[in-house]
Write an enzyme that holds these catalytic residues in place. Sequence first.
Site, PDB file in Angstrom:
ATOM      1  N   CYS A 267      51.004  19.787  16.227  1.00  0.00           N
ATOM      2  CA  CYS A 267      52.221  21.421  16.511  1.00  0.00           C
ATOM      3  C   CYS A 267      52.792  20.496  17.816  1.00  0.00           C
ATOM      4  O   CYS A 267      53.604  21.276  18.659  1.00  0.00           O
ATOM      5  CB  CYS A 267      50.667  22.436  17.277  1.00  0.00           C
TER       6      CYS A 267
ATOM      7  N   HIS B  18      52.180  24.934  26.974  1.00  0.00           N
ATOM      8  CA  HIS B  18      51.807  25.352  25.130  1.00  0.00           C
ATOM      9  C   HIS B  18      51.123  26.223  24.668  1.00  0.00           C
ATOM     10  O   HIS B  18      50.858  26.953  24.210  1.00  0.00           O
ATOM     11  CB  HIS B  18      50.831  23.855  24.853  1.00  0.00           C
TER      12      HIS B  18
ATOM     13  N   GLU C 278      44.860  22.957  29.977  1.00  0.00           N
ATOM     14  CA  GLU C 278      46.341  22.177  29.938  1.00  0.00           C
ATOM     15  C   GLU C 278      46.434  23.073  31.908  1.00  0.00           C
ATOM     16  O   GLU C 278      47.354  22.869  32.210  1.00  0.00           O
ATOM     17  CB  GLU C 278      47.145  23.384  29.003  1.00  0.00           C
TER      18      GLU C 278
ATOM     19  N   LYS D 174      53.276  32.397  23.062  1.00  0.00           N
ATOM     20  CA  LYS D 174      52.728  32.661  21.960  1.00  0.00           C
ATOM     21  C   LYS D 174      52.410  34.332  22.033  1.00  0.00           C
ATOM     22  O   LYS D 174      51.440  34.113  21.329  1.00  0.00           O
ATOM     23  CB  LYS D 174      51.868  31.289  21.585  1.00  0.00           C
TER      24      LYS D 174
ATOM     25  N   HIS E 139      51.461  30.694  17.115  1.00  0.00           N
ATOM     26  CA  HIS E 139      51.909  29.789  16.806  1.00  0.00           C
ATOM     27  C   HIS E 139      52.517  29.433  15.698  1.00  0.00           C
ATOM     28  O   HIS E 139      51.127  29.718  14.065  1.00  0.00           O
ATOM     29  CB  HIS E 139      50.421  29.034  17.050  1.00  0.00           C
TER      30      HIS E 139
ATOM     31  N   PHE F 275      47.042  18.586  16.977  1.00  0.00           N
ATOM     32  CA  PHE F 275      46.026  17.982  16.508  1.00  0.00           C
ATOM     33  C   PHE F 275      46.999  16.071  16.617  1.00  0.00           C
ATOM     34  O   PHE F 275      47.624  16.210  16.361  1.00  0.00           O
ATOM     35  CB  PHE F 275      45.987  18.531  15.137  1.00  0.00           C
TER      36      PHE F 275
END
Lengths: 409, 77
Positions: free
Chosen positions: A164, A304, A315, A333, A338, A397
């Site tokens: 991502c 993110h 985060e 998002k 996403h 990931f």
Amino acid sequence: MSWSGFDVAVTGIGMVTPAGVGTEASWANILRGVPAAAPDPVLAGLPVDFSCRVPGFDAEVTLGPKVTWRTDRYTHLALAAAREAVGDAGLDPATWDGARVGVVIGNALGGTSTFEAQHDVLRREGAERVSPMLIPMMGISMVAGYLAIDLAATGPNLVTVTACASGATAIGTARELLRCGKCDVVLAGGTEASITPLIVSTFAKMGALSRRCADAARASRPFDVDRDGFVPAEGAAILVLERAADARARRAVVRARITGFGASADAHHATMPDPSGAGVQQAIAMALADAGVGPGEVDHVNAHGTATPLNDVTEARVLRRMLGDRPAVTSVKGVTGHSLGGAGAIEAACTVLAVQHSVVPPTANLDRQDPEIDIDVVAGAPRAMPISTAISNSFGFGGQNAVLVVSAA
Amino acid sequence: MNDVIERIGKLLTSRFGVPAAEFSAEAVLSDLDLDSLALVEFGLVAETEFGVKISEDEVSPTDTITELATLIASKVA
């Protein structure tokens, strides 16, 4: 040797996102904060049956039928975004020195819909019926190759794969290619079109996705106390990057500058973020050092912000610890969902637009901020404010982190 | 023959992105952007459409539509 402050201009943007086809439509709907998530017929009957798709995109109309039939949708989205970006930059592939034009595209999963369809052919009809087009359609490298063909760009050509974070890694890598002088122009961005039954089923089984099937539009809710996972999306964004001095010399419109890039690995777990946030902090620190700006100078953060319970709190803690309460934080998002390998590029484009237009888009669906999240998240309406320095965070990931610093032109 | 050419034309326009205006009996396959991979794919589609098998060494991008149609017609017969 210090490279600090190396200056890359963003002279063109192309966006094909769930918020709209084209940069203007995408940005307008992201500013409005209207979520794109909706029930998805392709996912009917699955535990998660909604997604964020690009609305009204007809590849045959945009790209022509000869290109469309032999390429996967993840390439369609990138081709359309790249053509828009090159036009926006005022460049013409018919006249540019293609050997000096690079292509760096982020992608996570390749042409998964082609892969799944051909696997069905193998099981149902046998090996002799499998398409010879499978590899050139699904291969993760293919998108950069097709962009080169389409735009006569024969310089360095690669795809970055950091899950991502792929789109942000691509833009950061493009910056390095410009810095070392191997390209004069780089088309950099990300793309993904992996909303397929197989991919969505496994993400659902991992527990990564929102299960708010009865209320899809409200499912992607970054930083909200009731967030329960991300919403799968597709989309692409491509930036045209040039050394700032070159852009000025040809009197190009500079939308903003990419002034820093940081990357790191959590080295913690395959899919869970490190709760200490050490890897994220390292990437942000590297990006700020690359840009030659201090943590107290960051005005805006495009987070993110996936809306998974773990990502958002981790985060936010790092942002609070490093940057204090100064930056206006958003996660687009909430609107776009996403899009994996596309997300970092779409969000970099949004960060460039935020800096250019002095406005931070709202985080859609943020009704009640998680009390564990102690940062200034923009919600409800766009916030007009001058932005000199912004960062865009992307985490993948695998523990891969990529952070871009965007500065005013 | 004309029937086979017409059916090839429909397949090429619907499945292989060939604009109808570019299609003709005299057209060379490579001029329609049909490379060797595309012709392998065409073989799969033709097997369903015509019920015949076309192997890779029987057709070349330098062939014309008429030559392709002749090959298919000879197998159908």
